[in-house]
Scaffold this motif. Sequence first.
Motif, PDB file in Angstrom:
ATOM      1  N   VAL A 180       0.860  -1.185   0.000  1.00 50.92           N
ATOM      2  CA  VAL A 180       0.000   0.000   0.000  1.00 50.92           C
ATOM      3  C   VAL A 180       0.895   1.233   0.000  1.00 50.92           C
ATOM      4  CG1 VAL A 180      -1.791   1.239   1.285  1.00 50.92           C
ATOM      5  CG2 VAL A 180      -1.699  -1.261   1.392  1.00 50.92           C
ATOM      6  N   PRO A 181       0.918   2.001  -1.098  1.00 51.41           N
ATOM      7  CA  PRO A 181       1.780   3.182  -1.113  1.00 51.41           C
ATOM      8  C   PRO A 181       1.319   4.215  -0.088  1.00 51.41           C
ATOM      9  CG  PRO A 181       0.421   3.078  -3.115  1.00 51.41           C
ATOM     10  CD  PRO A 181       0.208   1.800  -2.379  1.00 51.41           C
ATOM     11  N   SER A 182       2.276   4.841   0.574  1.00 51.72           N
ATOM     12  CA  SER A 182       1.962   5.864   1.568  1.00 51.72           C
ATOM     13  C   SER A 182       1.975   7.234   0.904  1.00 51.72           C
ATOM     14  CB  SER A 182       3.002   5.817   2.696  1.00 51.72           C
ATOM     15  OG  SER A 182       2.943   7.006   3.451  1.00 51.72           O
ATOM     16  N   ARG A 183       0.917   8.001   1.127  1.00 52.04           N
ATOM     17  CA  ARG A 183       0.856   9.351   0.565  1.00 52.04           C
ATOM     18  C   ARG A 183       1.718  10.299   1.388  1.00 52.04           C
ATOM     19  NH1 ARG A 183      -2.690  13.564   1.866  1.00 52.04           N
ATOM     20  NH2 ARG A 183      -3.749  12.130   3.261  1.00 52.04           N
ATOM     21  N   MET A 184       1.718  10.087   2.701  1.00 47.59           N
ATOM     22  CA  MET A 184       2.436  11.006   3.575  1.00 47.59           C
ATOM     23  C   MET A 184       3.938  10.748   3.568  1.00 47.59           C
ATOM     24  SD  MET A 184       0.056  12.146   6.578  1.00 47.59           S
ATOM     25  CE  MET A 184      -0.605  10.789   7.503  1.00 47.59           C
ATOM     26  N   HIS A 185       4.332   9.533   3.200  1.00 48.49           N
ATOM     27  CA  HIS A 185       5.754   9.192   3.184  1.00 48.49           C
ATOM     28  C   HIS A 185       6.088   8.718   1.775  1.00 48.49           C
ATOM     29  CE1 HIS A 185       5.753   9.439   7.595  1.00 48.49           C
ATOM     30  NE2 HIS A 185       4.577   8.826   7.520  1.00 48.49           N
ATOM     31  N   SER A 186       6.385   9.669   0.889  1.00 45.47           N
ATOM     32  CA  SER A 186       6.606   9.361  -0.525  1.00 45.47           C
ATOM     33  C   SER A 186       7.636   8.265  -0.704  1.00 45.47           C
ATOM     34  CB  SER A 186       7.133  10.595  -1.266  1.00 45.47           C
ATOM     35  OG  SER A 186       6.206  11.626  -1.209  1.00 45.47           O
ATOM     36  N   GLY A 187       7.339   7.337  -1.605  1.00 47.59           N
ATOM     37  CA  GLY A 187       8.312   6.297  -1.918  1.00 47.59           C
ATOM     38  C   GLY A 187       8.302   5.155  -0.914  1.00 47.59           C
ATOM     39  N   GLN A 188       7.450   5.246   0.121  1.00 41.19           N
ATOM     40  CA  GLN A 188       7.389   4.174   1.116  1.00 41.19           C
ATOM     41  C   GLN A 188       6.031   3.473   1.037  1.00 41.19           C
ATOM     42  OE1 GLN A 188       8.533   5.814   4.940  1.00 41.19           O
ATOM     43  NE2 GLN A 188      10.676   5.864   4.300  1.00 41.19           N
ATOM     44  N   PHE A 189       6.022   2.261   1.577  1.00 36.69           N
ATOM     45  CA  PHE A 189       4.854   1.391   1.434  1.00 36.69           C
ATOM     46  C   PHE A 189       4.544   0.694   2.755  1.00 36.69           C
ATOM     47  CE2 PHE A 189       6.583   1.944  -2.723  1.00 36.69           C
ATOM     48  CZ  PHE A 189       5.534   1.833  -3.626  1.00 36.69           C
ATOM     49  N   TYR A 190       3.277   0.523   2.996  1.00 33.95           N
ATOM     50  CA  TYR A 190       2.847  -0.450   3.992  1.00 33.95           C
ATOM     51  C   TYR A 190       2.687  -1.791   3.264  1.00 33.95           C
ATOM     52  CZ  TYR A 190       1.149   3.703   6.561  1.00 33.95           C
ATOM     53  OH  TYR A 190       1.022   4.910   7.202  1.00 33.95           O
ATOM     54  N   GLU A 582      -0.793  12.023  -6.041  1.00 34.04           N
ATOM     55  CA  GLU A 582      -0.716  12.232  -4.595  1.00 34.04           C
ATOM     56  C   GLU A 582       0.089  11.125  -3.910  1.00 34.04           C
ATOM     57  OE1 GLU A 582      -4.524  14.881  -3.245  1.00 34.04           O
ATOM     58  OE2 GLU A 582      -4.519  12.756  -2.721  1.00 34.04           O
ATOM     59  N   LEU A 583       0.059   9.930  -4.511  1.00 33.81           N
ATOM     60  CA  LEU A 583       0.769   8.794  -3.914  1.00 33.81           C
ATOM     61  C   LEU A 583       2.214   8.699  -4.404  1.00 33.81           C
ATOM     62  CD1 LEU A 583      -2.088   6.164  -4.224  1.00 33.81           C
ATOM     63  CD2 LEU A 583      -1.294   7.255  -2.130  1.00 33.81           C
ATOM     64  N   SER A 584       2.617   9.634  -5.287  1.00 35.35           N
ATOM     65  CA  SER A 584       3.983   9.633  -5.837  1.00 35.35           C
ATOM     66  C   SER A 584       4.322   8.323  -6.529  1.00 35.35           C
ATOM     67  CB  SER A 584       5.035   9.889  -4.743  1.00 35.35           C
ATOM     68  OG  SER A 584       4.697  10.998  -3.974  1.00 35.35           O
ATOM     69  N   ILE A 585       3.361   7.762  -7.243  1.00 37.66           N
ATOM     70  CA  ILE A 585       3.690   6.575  -8.032  1.00 37.66           C
ATOM     71  C   ILE A 585       3.191   6.745  -9.461  1.00 37.66           C
ATOM     72  CG2 ILE A 585       3.739   4.905  -6.135  1.00 37.66           C
ATOM     73  CD1 ILE A 585       0.948   4.035  -6.908  1.00 37.66           C
TER      74      ILE A 585
ATOM     75  N   VAL B 179      -4.816   2.578  -1.487  1.00 30.78           N
ATOM     76  CA  VAL B 179      -4.964   1.685  -2.636  1.00 30.78           C
ATOM     77  C   VAL B 179      -3.861   0.625  -2.648  1.00 30.78           C
ATOM     78  CG1 VAL B 179      -6.131   3.423  -4.046  1.00 30.78           C
ATOM     79  CG2 VAL B 179      -3.633   3.153  -4.195  1.00 30.78           C
ATOM     80  N   ASP B 220      -7.236   7.472   4.460  1.00 26.04           N
ATOM     81  CA  ASP B 220      -5.938   8.128   4.273  1.00 26.04           C
ATOM     82  C   ASP B 220      -6.101   9.620   4.521  1.00 26.04           C
ATOM     83  OD1 ASP B 220      -3.389   8.816   3.636  1.00 26.04           O
ATOM     84  OD2 ASP B 220      -3.573   8.434   1.484  1.00 26.04           O
ATOM     85  N   SER B 571       7.378   1.308   9.908  1.00 28.56           N
ATOM     86  CA  SER B 571       6.595   1.198   8.680  1.00 28.56           C
ATOM     87  C   SER B 571       5.764   2.460   8.536  1.00 28.56           C
ATOM     88  CB  SER B 571       5.689  -0.030   8.777  1.00 28.56           C
ATOM     89  OG  SER B 571       4.720  -0.016   7.758  1.00 28.56           O
ATOM     90  N   PRO B 572       5.506   2.972   7.319  1.00 31.20           N
ATOM     91  CA  PRO B 572       5.873   2.383   6.030  1.00 31.20           C
ATOM     92  C   PRO B 572       7.377   2.420   5.778  1.00 31.20           C
ATOM     93  CG  PRO B 572       4.965   4.575   5.719  1.00 31.20           C
ATOM     94  CD  PRO B 572       4.760   4.233   7.152  1.00 31.20           C
ATOM     95  N   SER B 573       7.795   1.627   4.786  1.00 33.72           N
ATOM     96  CA  SER B 573       9.215   1.558   4.468  1.00 33.72           C
ATOM     97  C   SER B 573       9.363   1.301   2.976  1.00 33.72           C
ATOM     98  CB  SER B 573       9.862   0.438   5.282  1.00 33.72           C
ATOM     99  OG  SER B 573       9.278  -0.803   4.946  1.00 33.72           O
ATOM    100  N   GLU B 574      10.608   1.365   2.502  1.00 33.06           N
ATOM    101  CA  GLU B 574      10.817   1.119   1.077  1.00 33.06           C
ATOM    102  C   GLU B 574      10.658  -0.369   0.770  1.00 33.06           C
ATOM    103  OE1 GLU B 574      14.482   2.877  -0.123  1.00 33.06           O
ATOM    104  OE2 GLU B 574      13.831   4.861   0.546  1.00 33.06           O
ATOM    105  N   ARG B 586       6.254   2.533 -10.458  1.00 35.96           N
ATOM    106  CA  ARG B 586       7.509   3.201 -10.194  1.00 35.96           C
ATOM    107  C   ARG B 586       7.226   4.328  -9.232  1.00 35.96           C
ATOM    108  NH1 ARG B 586      10.766   5.028 -15.421  1.00 35.96           N
ATOM    109  NH2 ARG B 586      10.151   7.098 -14.731  1.00 35.96           N
ATOM    110  N   THR B 587       8.124   4.544  -8.287  1.00 30.58           N
ATOM    111  CA  THR B 587       7.906   5.662  -7.367  1.00 30.58           C
ATOM    112  C   THR B 587       8.486   6.914  -7.989  1.00 30.58           C
ATOM    113  OG1 THR B 587       9.950   5.179  -6.196  1.00 30.58           O
ATOM    114  CG2 THR B 587       7.961   4.168  -5.355  1.00 30.58           C
ATOM    115  N   GLU B 588       7.826   8.025  -7.736  1.00 29.78           N
ATOM    116  CA  GLU B 588       8.251   9.307  -8.287  1.00 29.78           C
ATOM    117  C   GLU B 588       8.316  10.276  -7.142  1.00 29.78           C
ATOM    118  OE1 GLU B 588       5.930  10.550 -11.702  1.00 29.78           O
ATOM    119  OE2 GLU B 588       7.599   9.445 -12.608  1.00 29.78           O
ATOM    120  N   ILE B 589       9.485  10.421  -6.581  1.00 28.91           N
ATOM    121  CA  ILE B 589       9.568  11.260  -5.391  1.00 28.91           C
ATOM    122  C   ILE B 589       9.832  12.702  -5.806  1.00 28.91           C
ATOM    123  CG2 ILE B 589      10.722  11.575  -3.194  1.00 28.91           C
ATOM    124  CD1 ILE B 589      11.210   8.570  -3.247  1.00 28.91           C
TER     125      ILE B 589
END
Lengths: 592, 592
Positions: A180-190, A582-585, B179, B220, B571-574, B586-589
């Motif tokens: 689950v991509p994190s919106r508040m922590h770009s590039g990180q996932f749950y 918003e999710l940076s993906i 999501v 979220d 968590s969250p983490s990469e 792909r992540t887009e930071i």
Amino acid sequence: MLRTNTCGELRISDINKTVTLCGWVQKSRDLGGMTFIDLRDRYGITQLAFNTDWDKGLCDQARALSREFVVQVTGTVIERESKNKNNPTGDIELKVSSIKVLNDAKTPPFTIEEDTDGGDELRMKYRYLDLRRSSVRKNLELRHRIAIETRNYLDKQDFLEVETPVLIKSTPEGARDFVVPSRMHSGQFYALPQSPQTFKQLLMVSGFDRYYQIVKCFRDEDLRADRQPEFTQIDCEMSFVEQEDILNTFEGLVKHLFKTVKGVDIPKLQRMTYADAMKYYGNDKPDTRFEMKFVELNSVVKGQNFKVFDDAELVVGICAKGAAEYTRKQLDELTEFVKRPQIGATGLVYARYNSDGTIKSSVDKFYNEEQLKTWATAFDAQPGDLMLILAGAKEKTQKALSELRLEMGSRLGLRDKNTFSCLWVIDFPLLEWNDGDPNLLASLAGRWHAKHHPFTSPKPEDIALLSTDPGAVRANAYDMVINGVEIGGGSIRIHNKDLQAQMFDILGFTKEEAQKQFGFLMNAFEYGAPPHGGLAFGFDRLCSLFGGSDSIRDFIAFPKNNAGRDMMIDSPSEISDEQLKELSIRTEIAKA
Amino acid sequence: MLRTNTCGELRISDINKTVTLCGWVQKSRDLGGMTFIDLRDRYGITQLAFNTDWDKGLCDQARALSREFVVQVTGTVIERESKNKNNPTGDIELKVSSIKVLNDAKTPPFTIEEDTDGGDELRMKYRYLDLRRSSVRKNLELRHRIAIETRNYLDKQDFLEVETPVLIKSTPEGARDFVVPSRMHSGQFYALPQSPQTFKQLLMVSGFDRYYQIVKCFRDEDLRADRQPEFTQIDCEMSFVEQEDILNTFEGLVKHLFKTVKGVDIPKLQRMTYADAMKYYGNDKPDTRFEMKFVELNSVVKGQNFKVFDDAELVVGICAKGAAEYTRKQLDELTEFVKRPQIGATGLVYARYNSDGTIKSSVDKFYNEEQLKTWATAFDAQPGDLMLILAGAKEKTQKALSELRLEMGSRLGLRDKNTFSCLWVIDFPLLEWNDGDPNLLASLAGRWHAKHHPFTSPKPEDIALLSTDPGAVRANAYDMVINGVEIGGGSIRIHNKDLQAQMFDILGFTKEEAQKQFGFLMNAFEYGAPPHGGLAFGFDRLCSLFGGSDSIRDFIAFPKNNAGRDMMIDSPSEISDEQLKELSIRTEIAKA
């Protein structure tokens, strides 16, 4: 309430009462001056009666009601002339005095009957209509009942239900995680939990002593038939216990469920080692409703110039009681069965022990009757029995004979859905070699993989083998098997941080990887971890077993299909660019 | 079992028994020849006694045990010389004959005591140690008990617990969805449910009649204090009911919980309209443990050349009983309180009704004593009371006075955590205008937004207003409020597909958008939807209320912090590139 009673509760003692019912029009019958409507709700069906002599207008109104219209009717309970003994409300009917249509209904795409004309796909798409069929609804009522009884039993045993988080951290050592991509922590996932394993162990470190949860788990697998990406477990853990305590506690749970939900008394569960299960049933989840154990024949059959047997690593068979009269056609069917690609045997050898005492085999060219008698002795066969034999590489042959045994059990009527045979399979291997399991990340191939999970403790007497012969190490791990289905499984956990570190090492984790993924658990173990262990039951599977069905999908309100798709809501689906941004993906769809 | 008894169960009647206990070393005291250890488990604390005279070696062993070591001890129960009446096991102690260390422990980063020295962040990081503190554990035991009693009550009322899916479809009309990218369907996503709303309505279409679930939901949001990205609801729905039936059924649930869990009898709940709640409390979740209702003063105070009042849309006040003696310092504190930016009043007017019958106000320049008497009459104030008045724009002033009222309630000791005042707030507005709510997608700003959700039915008598004055339409919606906290809320749903389509239209959905997102529900409504309604309780909040705490985090085993981060598991983490690639994302930071 829009009703005074449900459609399932009126009896002969209610006669002359004025009542109001609500429900769906199941069907209507027009018999000249009389019209009858079956009104359905969750609780049952009540017959509504109309008569042109009583009220012509009302009768016309009733005749205009189509199937699945939702109506509210008021009337007087009267005794039926021709009673229906198959319906609890069959002694009475309702002489209706007024009808109100609460909602109309289009004609459903399939009939809402037990023998529906709807195909699987149609019923999945219109699941909300399929759920109106009483068999499907009863499955979910059963599920509710099993959940309530599970909780009551465990509550009485001092277990606390503790909710563990759903948004956790990806630990790709097992099957694939949903993330689950994190919106508040770009590039990180749950990640969504494959099980609450680490959390329940932490609860033991916290001194919670006895934990359970009926909980959703998630696994991103290439779905096989009857697997779901989200499934439900009865998840349990206990402290200060040994394997024996866990087996007894959860044997108690299963006995309680059989008793309270099905009214069945289950005898004390037998215990079988993994080694014996493989030897006698070729399967770590043997169906023990019937015997028909494997008999190894290597020493009995080899050396008679029958190349198939002589070259085989394993020659092994089963004795089907009373099947000597099988026709040639039936035997050919069995041969075809074992030669199917998913079973993969190259052929089937049989020997009939005729009722006249003679023995006839499919390999009479190589074995005379005297030799065949030694087979019969090995099988403990009696006149009238049929011996079925496979040969080849050990593991593959065991697997194929296991399938043949189940097939013969079915053909001989030995697998009654209302008979229950429960057992514990114990002493599982700790590790298995990952040759490239498609349900694991490719980067995990070519190393040892934890058969149960990385926190399972080896048997103390096998710990020395960890460094010399990891594949031979047995675990303090156990499965509960009912009627050939693995219903639950668990283990005594490692509570020593050094042994846990050794396990991660064997599983190919660097110290850094282990620390990154499981650091919180290994750190927790430094602050006083008690000896502990537990298990989890597959709740969907348990419900389907209790319901006498092979399909878990029938016991899930809104299941997904084999492609992991919810046909009703049409999910997964695309999301908006605004959401993605918003999710940076960004999505990267591979070109076809 | 590694023990014969728990650390909470031995009593004077057990004297002379030989027992084995397991647990954690809470603390040890060394008194010359005697050593005492408090051994702790979930069930209690038992004192272990050692004496150099009895066994010097054992005594030395005991002295070597540090805090939080996990031990197994065997010994004889003896009567204590100095009994501890505060501990249920305080009459006895264990004369230990053997000790086994099951696990050692590093010194914890904070003390495992009720008054711990650990700060919030440290306790979150080492949550598994914080959970050892008995107050935290008791919160979760309370949660377990409330869940069990909820299920038992609803089961007796014929509600079925049905699990709805967690992997669903994104419907961005509400708050933001979490999501989940699909590996098998590149470029597509599941979403986690903000509530099982549509599924429970489909279950009503299916004829399930009464549904409930204690279920995790996900939102979220930009987290405010004491919000969690995942939270738990008691989610319920009923068919063939009117609002009155729902209010009665769930009033029954709450009474049952108070009775069985807290031993408290709750009187029949009062019902208050949203309009009255705003008028008398400036708040749609009034704390009714105390009166102190708003009194509008526009007609009383205007026209005396006091510009602040004359220019104000609303002049409104409260009467604090017996607070006339408040010092200047206390009144200055109150003025500072209302002027805080989050409250935003520009000032506070007060008038003391002294016990000698005189009235003194902060605006004596503008109002003589006779005029102030008319204030007192409006407030129904008595000598000894303090009148507090705010003025300004209506909504803002109501909100500010509501805060002041709560502050005064607290100061006057009127908000006892062990007193419970429950009520229903009813007749909520159907819609509210979205001026740019940061918790909604930006594209939803500048249109009507459903106050409850898009499936809530308008009051029949207000339906005509939908096309002329949508903001004035009242809904069949209700909240349960306890002690100023919204504990639950729900509505009677729309079951008519045309009305539902009209709602989507008002909410700014095109027909295509409505069909794409909610088509399955609107289609379902074409096949015979019954009248239905329901509600959901915030389970975390309910538990914290029962536990007498303002913080839900104390009632969640593994909560996340205000940034949505799990400090314990980090968590969250990469995730790995291999995982991203399999998921086709792909992540887009964004660059800092």
